[in-house]
Design an enzyme around this catalytic site. Structure first.
Site, PDB file in Angstrom:
ATOM      1  N   GLU A 194       3.765  -3.833   7.502  1.00 40.83           N
ATOM      2  CA  GLU A 194       3.144  -4.973   6.824  1.00 40.83           C
ATOM      3  C   GLU A 194       3.883  -6.247   7.189  1.00 40.83           C
ATOM      4  OE1 GLU A 194       3.204  -4.707   2.588  1.00 40.83           O
ATOM      5  OE2 GLU A 194       2.541  -2.630   2.561  1.00 40.83           O
ATOM      6  N   GLU A 234       6.311   1.794  -0.461  1.00 41.25           N
ATOM      7  CA  GLU A 234       7.536   1.098  -0.867  1.00 41.25           C
ATOM      8  C   GLU A 234       8.172   1.739  -2.106  1.00 41.25           C
ATOM      9  OE1 GLU A 234       6.604  -3.054  -1.345  1.00 41.25           O
ATOM     10  OE2 GLU A 234       6.839  -3.426   0.785  1.00 41.25           O
TER      11      GLU A 234
HETATM   12  C1  GAL Z   1       4.225  -5.205  -0.126  1.00 35.85           C
HETATM   13  C2  GAL Z   1       3.297  -4.118  -0.614  1.00 35.85           C
HETATM   14  C3  GAL Z   1       1.850  -4.495  -0.418  1.00 35.85           C
HETATM   15  C4  GAL Z   1       1.607  -5.905  -0.852  1.00 35.85           C
HETATM   16  C5  GAL Z   1       2.536  -6.818  -0.114  1.00 35.85           C
HETATM   17  C6  GAL Z   1       2.348  -8.277  -0.469  1.00 35.85           C
HETATM   18  O1  GAL Z   1       5.422  -5.148  -0.813  1.00 35.85           O
HETATM   19  O2  GAL Z   1       3.543  -2.910   0.034  1.00 35.85           O
HETATM   20  O3  GAL Z   1       1.047  -3.604  -1.139  1.00 35.85           O
HETATM   21  O4  GAL Z   1       1.802  -6.003  -2.230  1.00 35.85           O
HETATM   22  O5  GAL Z   1       3.847  -6.485  -0.424  1.00 35.85           O
HETATM   23  O6  GAL Z   1       3.292  -9.090   0.191  1.00 35.85           O
END
Ligand code: GAL
Length: 668
Positions: free
Chosen positions: A318, A165
């Site tokens: 994710e 990110e």
């Molecule tokens: C994303 C990030 C992850 C984790 C996740 C939590 O932004 O890539 O590492 O922090 O959020 O929601």
């Protein structure tokens, strides 16, 4: 580095299908370094039970891999890679460069970014690196090189994940130097820069390149084009970092696809340009389970991501199995929602459904973030649902992997316009670009009209209808593209405050580009009349919000709706000339939906299904029909003919019942 937006992948370049090999990837970020090694075999057993076929390793492990300058500790990762391979689980291996080890900041404070106020972003969290720091870049390249050399040929490796990110900014001195070089590259001479930035205003003219700094804490409004260029620069610098690491891993493993995960609708990255530099487009998506329009937000991000992947498959890198840990109040997902939103991603083109993270942490900032295995462990509801999802995705894979999602309508979106329109000296601070975009996407989503997103300079000829929620800044090329599209008979619907500024954020003569005024039949745009909070504009048949404009129509414009009452009484709210329409306000949701549905009908674009019960989303992917019930009550959906529900295995004739938060995937 300057790949134009919308460039299709090079022939022969690796892609997502090289990692999926006909499957849907299912798994998530795995941070085993947070656990004693004895838990690893147990993790693998549970992964197998859940149908996990992919894990993302190493995202934040720089300090573990290089605990002191130049040291290398790969043993633990060797064991993990082998363990994964032994059990047939593929590894998406991350370069660890988004969280440098504390020693880097201590020995080289210049690697730490500064904010606008000159404050340092220290280690102790993550993403504390300056994209412009030569030392950071050198160290990041070195660890990436060694990682790629060691694992580039490992049989478990399926994909490279660069950094995480990318989203930082830096206003410090080294970034200032890089900003100057970037500006020299863009403008060549100081004279050209002074012209582009309009520095005649407030006596800002520059006489020496060294006088130029990033936009920093200042007494009053900052120069808009300086701010705009700084955003462009930041996106480009981060992309340079990403591409440098990409080139290293590619050298070691040319057949392995490379990605870097986007944040959804993130303002800081021109993701059109970024996507063109990646083999796989991936995104992290966390709609709020309590948001009644969470599913629509998800659909928007998914449509956007698929479009960045040139309409092909993309990766949900994710999502959360339950609650996140960064909202003011973090709500879990009710039973069924994780499955429903996972299926939605597949419906809209995902060939990978992954999570942050495999196992909920016991320590650290994200200890209350859900995992595929939550704190309740194996018996927990969350893990039971994960197993069900894993099994269903395996069932669906042979039918969906690699197939496409047809979309007859393109929504135009551009980061440059978003950036320029967000300046503190804008006409109304209430005009939130992302919200306007969302309102238009929502109208089409609620009408079951599947949309793609496109850059305003993309080839639009494949779409029957193009909508422009708001593009305040448009290049000449984009304007020519839009006018050519409409003149060739394409249906164009355009929202207020479009075509106002040129590439340098200079207001176009007449307040809106002349070619566009001509296209829509606008003789004069006298004034913008932004609305106050709670203020509305009464129009024929609907209520306008947020905005209104004082427009004088030209002779061959058809006024489809007028303002009634107030200062603009009788002036056009909706104007049409030929196949091009202009909306000078934001109609309330049902009215915007009706308007866009009408235009789509004229353009010959049909909704996926007619007459769906409220809250049901219908999407076609390949030969399949996905039906998703976002409502909390069971519903029956009419689907004439006979079908097979791939999820339940049942034969369906003419109608199908969807449970609360239920879904069906119908094959002919
Ligand atoms: C994303 C990030 C992850 C984790 C996740 C939590 O932004 O890539 O590492 O922090 O959020 O929601």
């Amino acid at each position: 580095m300057r790949t134009p937006p919308g460039t299709p992948p090079e022939p022969g370049a690796p892609g997502l299908s090289d990692a999926t090999r006909g499957r849907i990837l299912f798994g998530g970020d795995y941070n085993p370094e947070q656990w004693p090694e004895e838990t690893w075999p147990e993790d693998v057993r549970l992964m197998k039970e859940a149908g996990v076929n992919s894990v993302t390793l190493g995202v934040f492990s720089w300090a573990r891999l290089e605990p002191r300058p130049g040291a290398r500790e790969f043993g633990w990762l060797d064991r993990l890679m082998d363990l994964m391979h032994e059990h047939g689980i593929g590894v998406v291996l991350a370069t660890p460069t988004s969280s440098p080890p504390p020693w880097l900041g201590r020995l080289h404070p210049e690697t730490l970014p500064r904010d606008e106020d000159g404050r340092t972003e220290w280690w102790g969290s993550r993403q504390h690196f300056s994209h412009s720091s030569a030392v950071y870049r050198r160290r990041a390249a070195a660890i990436t090189e060694d990682l790629a050399a060691r694992y580039g040929a490992h049989p478990a490796l399926t994909m490279w994940h660069i950094n995480n990110e990318y989203c930082t900014t830096d206003h410090g001195d080294e970034a200032a130097g890089a900003f100057r070089r970037w500006l020299q590259d863009r403008y060549g001479t100081l004279g050209a820069l002074n012209t582009a930035w309009g520095t005649a205003c407030w006596g800002q003219s520059y006489d020496d390149w060294h006088e130029i700094v990033p936009p920093r804490h200042a007494h009053y409004l900052k120069n808009p084009t300086q701010v705009l260029d700084f955003r462009r620069f930041t996106s480009d610098m981060l992309l340079e970092c990403c591409a440098a690491e990409r080139d290293i891993v590619r050298r070691h493993s040319p057949a392995i696809p490379v990605t870097s995960n986007f944040m959804p609708m993130w303002v800081g990255q021109d993701a059109w340009r970024w996507a063109a530099e990646e083999d796989v487009v991936s995104v992290d998506l966390y709609p709020d389970p309590r948001d009644p329009l969470g599913a629509q937000y998800g659909a928007l991000v998914q449509d956007m991501t698929r479009s960045q992947a040139a309409g092909g498959s993309w990766m949900l890198m994710e999502q959360a199995a339950g609650a996140v840990s960064w909202r003011t109040v973090n709500h879990p997902k009710p039973r069924g929602l994780n499955r429903l939103w996972s299926l939605q991603a597949v419906a809209r083109g995902a060939d990978a459904v992954c999570y942050f993270q495999w196992r909920a942490s016991r320590q650290g900032a994200e200890k209350f973030h859900s995992g595929m295995i939550g704190h309740a462990g194996e018996p927990g509801r969350g893990f039971q649902e994960i197993k069900e999802i894993g099994a269903e995705l395996a069932l669906l894979a042979p039918h969906v992997a690699g197939t496409r999602v047809p979309a007859g309508i393109a929504i135009l979106h551009d980061w440059n316009s978003w950036w320029a329109g967000a300046h503190e000296g804008a006409l109304s601070a209430r005009n939130d670009y992302a919200e306007v975009l969302r309102a238009w996407h929502r109208a089409l989503w609620e009408a079951h009209l599947t949309t793609a997103f496109a850059h305003p300079e993309h080839d639009l000829s494949g779409y029957r209808m193009v909508v422009v929620p708001q593009l305040y800044l448009l290049t000449d090329r984009a304007i020519e593209n839009l006018t050519a599209y409409a003149r060739a008979g394409g249906t164009l619907v355009c929202g207020f405050l479009t075509g106002v500024a040129d590439e340098d954020d200079r207001v176009r003569p007449g307040g809106m580009d002349e070619r566009l005024r001509d296209l829509f039949g606008i003789r004069t745009l006298h004034e913008w009349w932004p609305l106050d909070p709670g203020e509305t504009a009464v129009c024929d048949g609907f209520t306008g919000t947020l905005w209104s404009e004082e427009i004088e129509p030209g002779p061959d414009a058809v006024v489809e709706a007028r303002y009634r009452g107030g200062e603009l009484d009788g002036l056009p709210a909706v104007l049409r000339r030929g196949t091009a329409r202009y909306l000078s306000t934001l109609p309330e949701p049902p009215a915007l939906r009706a308007l866009l549905t009408g235009a789509a009908e004229q353009a010959g674009v049909r909704p996926v299904l007619d007459e769906l019960p409220d809250g049901v989303e219908a999407v076609r992917r390949g030969g399949l029909l996905f039906l998703l019930n976002h409502g909390r009550d069971p519903v029956t959906v009419e689907v004439p003919g006979s079908h097979r529900d791939l999820l339940g295995g049942a034969n369906v004739r003419d109608r199908v019942r969807l449970e609360r938060l239920g879904a069906a995937v119908l094959a002919p």
